[in-house]
Write an enzyme that holds these catalytic residues in place. Structure first.
Site, PDB file in Angstrom:
ATOM      1  N   ASP A  91       0.912  -1.324  -0.024  1.00  0.00           N
ATOM      2  CA  ASP A  91       0.143  -0.035  -0.025  1.00  0.00           C
ATOM      3  C   ASP A  91       0.642   1.339  -0.054  1.00  0.00           C
ATOM      4  OD1 ASP A  91      -1.949  -1.854   0.399  1.00  0.00           O
ATOM      5  OD2 ASP A  91      -2.839  -0.882   2.285  1.00  0.00           O
ATOM      6  N   HIS A 121       3.726  -2.233   3.214  1.00  0.00           N
ATOM      7  CA  HIS A 121       3.876  -0.735   2.747  1.00  0.00           C
ATOM      8  C   HIS A 121       5.188  -0.442   1.909  1.00  0.00           C
ATOM      9  CE1 HIS A 121       0.786  -0.600   5.917  1.00  0.00           C
ATOM     10  NE2 HIS A 121       0.226   0.460   5.153  1.00  0.00           N
TER      11      HIS A 121
HETATM   12 NI    NI Z   1      -2.605   3.125   3.315  1.00  0.00          NI
END
Ligand code: NI
Length: 500
Positions: free
Chosen positions: A314, A454
């Site tokens: 992400d 991430h």
């Molecule tokens: Ni996010």
């Protein structure tokens, strides 16, 4: 009282009265130790950004994203700023990012212990112009102390030949030219504000409209005086059009919002220094070769009996994404990237690689706003702009959606138009920036897992080779979401947390 103080007073007012009325946000991790707001020192930021090897950048401008916290119910900050091949720009942009971080830390320090609402500071940028002479960024700073966001804007213009940042006054050959330009802009602004008042509902008589105009006219005059501060959001775009944005409260009342004007070309020609006005005739840096539709990636031969897990990344693309793509390619692994639309527009080559190398691309909003706080219109805009940014950069549309922070209200679900993906394994890689720990947490995945990660954190990318080795050793095939869901039909606007 300046506009910042005013903004915070109003923000505090909103925070006082805003409760979580009727919201049903599905929160991300709400337990454990929060990263302290002071845990990110200026030295660490400097070291992290300087460590990025500019020679290896496959794009001249990439995105560096810093986060403090990631829990929507607690104070948190996200700031994305450009990293370029120009050290003087990187230095200036990092310094500007640090001012937001300092402001955030100050607000956190002054926060009342009874505060019911978390501070949400968010800043992102667009590249508005990239020519051989000048680079211009437009930064949008969104802050929230309650249930809505307040946006302010500033531009950064860089003279690539002289290697320096240009303030508004540097664009004029004399103080008189700047004053004459400001005079014309003031007239333009007064006409726009007046027009806005005439359209405002609830003001029925000319007397009421005149009275309001008298109240705000001094604001317009003050807010358009020729100072660098008033013109800090003056910028030029790739089409050589100049714009000015006046922040909320700068030239009108807060209720009238932000004013954004295209500046008439004759004004630019008449007042702005010929050195910068002639930019109108400068060719931009040759645009990237036209984006070809990625050759349809061949479906892979997968063992139908081996258990599958999906890696999802992400908040990118970022400066670390190209290296992550190298690792995935070398390991023969395909993943899913939930990208931020604004960052996708900056790192077009990275996006193209994702598509060409067989990864899935998901929509993770345009600039990572909390969907439990924004209006339906803003939610629609965030989704649409990101679909467009991905299509323009990667040549394919996103096929999945994930809410920033996993936060939403139920009325947002029908707007999405794509299957909504949550996760079943959260290594808390935003909190523990330790590759060994992240690899060990991700390796606990079981069959059908959707692993959250991430690609904005160096430590997360560092953790991937070990994670992939561990998962393969457990007999898992690491797959895209398309491959994870190959055995079942999934529906738009429905939430999925694993592949079972
Ligand atoms: Ni996010």
């Amino acid at each position: 009282m300046n506009k910042y103080q005013l903004r915070f007073i109003i923000g505090a007012f909103v925070a006082l009265f805003a409760t979580n009325c009727g919201l049903n946000p599905n929160k991300s991790d709400g337990s454990g130790v929060e990263i302290a707001a002071d845990s990110l020192s200026a030295n660490q930021i400097k070291a992290l950004t300087e460590e990025v090897n500019l020679d290896e950048l496959d794009e001249d401008i990439q995105v560096f994203t810093l986060k403090i916290g990631n829990d929507p119910d607690k104070n948190h900050l996200t700031v994305s700023f450009p990293i370029t091949k120009y050290a003087f720009i990187n230095e200036a942009e990092r310094t500007k990012a640090e001012t937001l971080i300092a402001e955030f830390k100050k607000e956190v320090a002054e926060q009342s212990p009874q505060a019911s609402s978390a501070l949400d500071f968010n800043q992102h940028f667009e590249v508005t112009c990239h020519s051989s002479e000048l680079i211009s960024f437009l930064h949008t700073r969104s802050t929230s102390l309650g249930n809505n966001y307040d946006d302010t804007f500033y531009a950064s213009l860089y003279d690539l030949q002289a290697e320096r940042r240009l303030s508004a006054s540097d664009l004029f050959d004399s103080v008189e030219q700047f004053a004459a330009f400001a005079e014309s802009i003031s007239e333009l602004a007064q006409r726009e504000v007046r027009k806005h008042i005439d359209k405002t509902s609830g003001l029925d008589t000319p007397e009421e409209r005149n009275a309001l105009w008298e109240e705000v006219r001094t604001n317009v005059i003050e807010g358009t005086r020729p100072t660098d501060d008033n013109y800090d959001a003056l910028f030029v775009n790739e089409a050589k059009e100049w714009y000015i944005i006046f922040d909320k409260y700068q030239i009108a009342s807060g209720a009238m919002g932000t004013f954004r004007f295209a500046i008439p070309t004759d004004l630019i020609a008449r007042h702005i220094s010929p050195k910068w006005a002639k930019l109108v005739e400068q060719p931009t840096i040759a645009p990237e070769p036209p984006i070809s539709t990625p050759s349809q990636t061949q479906p892979r031969e997968l063992n139908p009996n081996a258990p599958r897990v999906a890696l999802t990344f992400d908040d990118g693309p970022s400066v670390y994404t190209p290296r992550l793509l190298d690792i995935l390619r070398d390991e023969g692994v395909r993943a899913t990237f939930f990208v931020i639309g604004k960052s996708a527009s900056v790192q077009k080559k990275t996006m193209m690689r994702m598509a060409q190398e067989g990864h899935n691309i998901g929509n993770h909003s345009y600039d990572h706003k909390n969907f439990a706080k924004i209006s339906l219109d803003e939610a629609r805009r965030q989704i649409l702009l990101t679909n467009e940014a991905v299509a323009a950069s990667a040549g394919i549309k996103p096929t999945y959606f994930r809410f920033p922070y996993g936060a939403y209200t139920n009325d947002k679900l029908p707007l999405v138009g794509l299957p909504i993906i949550s996760w079943s394994v959260d290594p808390l890689d935003w909190k523990h920036r330790d590759a060994t720990r992240i690899a060990s947490e991700m390796s606990k995945a079981s069959s059908g897992a959707i692993i959250l990660a991430h690609d904005i954190h160096k430590s997360t990318v560092d953790a991937m080779p070990q994670t992939i080795r561990n998962l393969k050793a457990k007999g898992y095939q690491i797959v895209t979401l398309d491959e994870l869901f190959a055995h079942k039909t999934i529906k738009a606007n429905q939430i999925y947390t694993n592949g079972k």
